[in-house]
Design a protein around this motif. Structure first.
Motif, mmCIF file in Angstrom:
data_model
loop_
_atom_site.group_PDB
_atom_site.id
_atom_site.type_symbol
_atom_site.label_atom_id
_atom_site.label_comp_id
_atom_site.label_asym_id
_atom_site.label_seq_id
_atom_site.Cartn_x
_atom_site.Cartn_y
_atom_site.Cartn_z
ATOM 1 N N PRO A 1 4.373 1.755 5.869
ATOM 2 C CA PRO A 1 3.706 0.493 5.584
ATOM 3 C C PRO A 1 3.436 0.311 4.094
ATOM 4 C CG PRO A 1 2.173 2.076 6.520
ATOM 5 C CD PRO A 1 3.528 2.678 6.637
ATOM 6 N N ALA A 2 3.471 -0.945 3.657
ATOM 7 C CA ALA A 2 3.095 -1.266 2.289
ATOM 8 C C ALA A 2 1.592 -1.091 2.146
ATOM 9 C CB ALA A 2 3.506 -2.699 1.965
ATOM 10 N N LYS A 3 1.115 -1.098 0.903
ATOM 11 C CA LYS A 3 -0.318 -0.983 0.638
ATOM 12 C C LYS A 3 -0.730 -2.126 -0.290
ATOM 13 C CE LYS A 3 0.226 3.017 -1.370
ATOM 14 N NZ LYS A 3 -0.008 4.282 -2.127
ATOM 15 N N PRO A 4 -2.006 -2.467 -0.343
ATOM 16 C CA PRO A 4 -2.448 -3.487 -1.292
ATOM 17 C C PRO A 4 -2.074 -3.080 -2.717
ATOM 18 C CG PRO A 4 -4.174 -3.042 0.305
ATOM 19 C CD PRO A 4 -3.107 -2.009 0.529
ATOM 20 N N LEU A 5 -1.557 -4.017 -3.491
ATOM 21 C CA LEU A 5 -1.095 -3.706 -4.842
ATOM 22 C C LEU A 5 -2.197 -3.073 -5.679
ATOM 23 C CD1 LEU A 5 1.074 -3.827 -7.025
ATOM 24 C CD2 LEU A 5 0.410 -6.201 -7.484
ATOM 25 N N GLY A 6 -3.427 -3.506 -5.483
ATOM 26 C CA GLY A 6 -4.543 -2.953 -6.246
ATOM 27 C C GLY A 6 -4.811 -1.491 -5.973
ATOM 28 N N GLN A 7 -4.203 -0.929 -4.923
ATOM 29 C CA GLN A 7 -4.397 0.487 -4.584
ATOM 30 C C GLN A 7 -3.198 1.355 -4.980
ATOM 31 O OE1 GLN A 7 -5.433 0.800 -0.422
ATOM 32 N NE2 GLN A 7 -7.033 -0.770 -0.563
ATOM 33 N N SER A 8 -2.269 0.805 -5.705
ATOM 34 C CA SER A 8 -1.052 1.541 -6.070
ATOM 35 C C SER A 8 -1.371 2.720 -6.984
ATOM 36 C CB SER A 8 -0.065 0.610 -6.778
ATOM 37 O OG SER A 8 0.354 -0.421 -5.916
ATOM 38 N N THR A 9 -0.715 3.837 -6.710
ATOM 39 C CA THR A 9 -0.887 5.032 -7.539
ATOM 40 C C THR A 9 0.448 5.625 -7.982
ATOM 41 O OG1 THR A 9 -0.952 6.426 -5.556
ATOM 42 C CG2 THR A 9 -3.073 5.645 -6.429
ATOM 43 N N GLY A 10 1.559 5.074 -7.491
ATOM 44 C CA GLY A 10 2.878 5.615 -7.795
ATOM 45 C C GLY A 10 3.667 4.716 -8.727
ATOM 46 N N SER A 11 4.879 4.353 -8.312
ATOM 47 C CA SER A 11 5.783 3.603 -9.193
ATOM 48 C C SER A 11 5.317 2.178 -9.467
ATOM 49 C CB SER A 11 7.194 3.584 -8.595
ATOM 50 O OG SER A 11 7.191 2.959 -7.317
ATOM 51 N N CYS A 12 4.372 1.657 -8.685
ATOM 52 C CA CYS A 12 3.847 0.298 -8.917
ATOM 53 C C CYS A 12 2.484 0.315 -9.601
ATOM 54 C CB CYS A 12 3.728 -0.462 -7.599
ATOM 55 S SG CYS A 12 5.285 -0.776 -6.736
ATOM 56 N N ALA A 13 2.003 1.492 -10.016
ATOM 57 C CA ALA A 13 0.640 1.613 -10.537
ATOM 58 C C ALA A 13 0.387 0.714 -11.745
ATOM 59 C CB ALA A 13 0.348 3.065 -10.900
#
Length: 373
Positions: free
Chosen positions: A221-233
């Protein structure tokens, strides 16, 4: 002295004939028991791709110790190209390996990155290989691993190893152990070939596990963008703006400063990828420029729904390329966009944040928005 009349002199030719007969019997035994075939197959594997393949790891990748190998036709500029197959009767499984310099155009079978897939949902995705290796793993029906080792003594080129489960037979199973074996075979081939040809390069450690890209038939599942810690951080701060542009979710990969390709997908509330962000370094950036870019992502007079940026990086003379594109969703009877409207302002802002963060992590400089990669 009296001679024993019952003894006759044995002619030397008899010994020769007996020796030939013994050899014939031994040969028949070797053939009939399969010992000769096994020896011949073992020799072919030892010599495969110039002796660059790790034998024990081949057993793991193909889930068999009974293997045979054959050389394949070399594309222009390739150093080696071979196929290893299971020799067990009636058992499937094959592994293809190719070795080349990054200055050599990749063959159509390698196609890494695959330009035609970049703007088609997550089809262009790869995951970092991990273990400190400059490599990626792809699984679009058949798993493949690519490793690119930059030469410290010649920054204009890298040694590229591409290993895949290939036809005929493909992978014997979809086990994590087989995929890890493929990763180990490919990394070892890259290391040994670089050393053989005088490319001073840094590799990684022995891989303990290799994971397929997470977004497939049953994606994570995707996650909320504001919680990104990897390549979308790098895009966390753009979460409110992203939500206004119909992509509040992130589909991301582990952060890895060694991987030659980075993916980040911005997804809709229904978890469909709407924008794709990509970074390409070294050999991957060169492959993209020399044939991987689809015509839909090249500069043209028509309105564009993508944007490019570049940067200069210390590991290679090849500029890094960064891309954001409006993703497609291909159906049997139509092509649609999960995000109906492309926003150039949002795309440029997101790409700049992504490229600046990537450049900072890699020690790259001179990030510039450009019309082409």
């Amino acid at each position: 002295m009296q001679k024993i009349s019952g003894l006759r002199r044995i002619h030397p030719g008899w010994y020769a004939g007996a020796f030939v007969a013994v050899l014939a019997i031994a040969a028949q035994v070797l053939y009939s028991t399969g010992i000769y075939d096994s020896w011949r197959d073992g020799r072919s594997v030892d010599r495969a791709c110039g002796g660059m393949l790790a034998q024990g790891e081949l057993d793991t990748a193909l889930e068999s110790s009974e293997l045979r190998a054959e050389s394949l036709e070399l594309d222009d500029g390739y150093l080696a190209h071979c196929l290893v197959l299971r020799a067990d009767s009636g058992r499937n499984g094959s592994l293809e390996m190719s070795l080349r310099w990054s200055t050599t155009k990749p063959s159509s079978s390698e196609a890494f990155p695959s330009g035609s897939d970049i703007d088609n949902g997550t089809k262009g995705q790869v995951a970092p290989l991990g273990g400190g290796w400059s490599g990626v793993v792809r699984n679009d029906g058949s798993a493949a691993v690519q490793v690119a080792l930059d030469c410290r003594n010649d920054r204009s080129k890298a040694l590229v190893a591409y290993g895949s489960f290939a036809a005929p037979g493909f992978a014997p199973s979809k086990s994590a152990a087989a995929l890890t074996g493929l990763g180990r075979v490919t990394t070892e081939a890259a290391r040994k070939t670089a050393a053989k040809y005088g490319c001073e390069a840094s590799g990684g450690e022995k891989l303990t596990t290799v994971s397929s890209p997470p977004y497939g038939a049953r994606p994570n599942p995707a996650k909320p963008l504001g919680q990104s810690t990897g390549s979308c951080a790098a895009l966390r701060g753009l979460a409110p703006t992203a939500a206004q542009n119909d992509v509040p979710q992130a589909m991301e990969y582990p952060a890895d400063t060694q991987t030659p390709q980075v993916n980040c997908y911005l997804a809709t509330a229904s978890q469909k990828p709407g924008y794709g962000l990509f970074a390409f370094y070294g050999a991957s950036a060169k492959a993209l420029r020399t044939g991987g870019v689809p015509s839909s992502l090249k500069a043209a007079d028509e309105p564009r729904d993508y944007a490019w940026a570049t940067a200069k990086c210390p590991q290679s003379t090849e500029p890094a390329s960064f891309l954001i594109t409006h993703l497609l969703e291909v159906h049997s009877d139509a092509i649609t966009h999960p995000v109906p409207r492309y926003s150039p302002d949002f795309a440029n802002t997101a790409l700049k944040a992504f490229a600046d963060n990537e450049a900072k992590q890699r020690g790259c400089t001179d990030v510039r928005m450009t019309a082409e990669p």
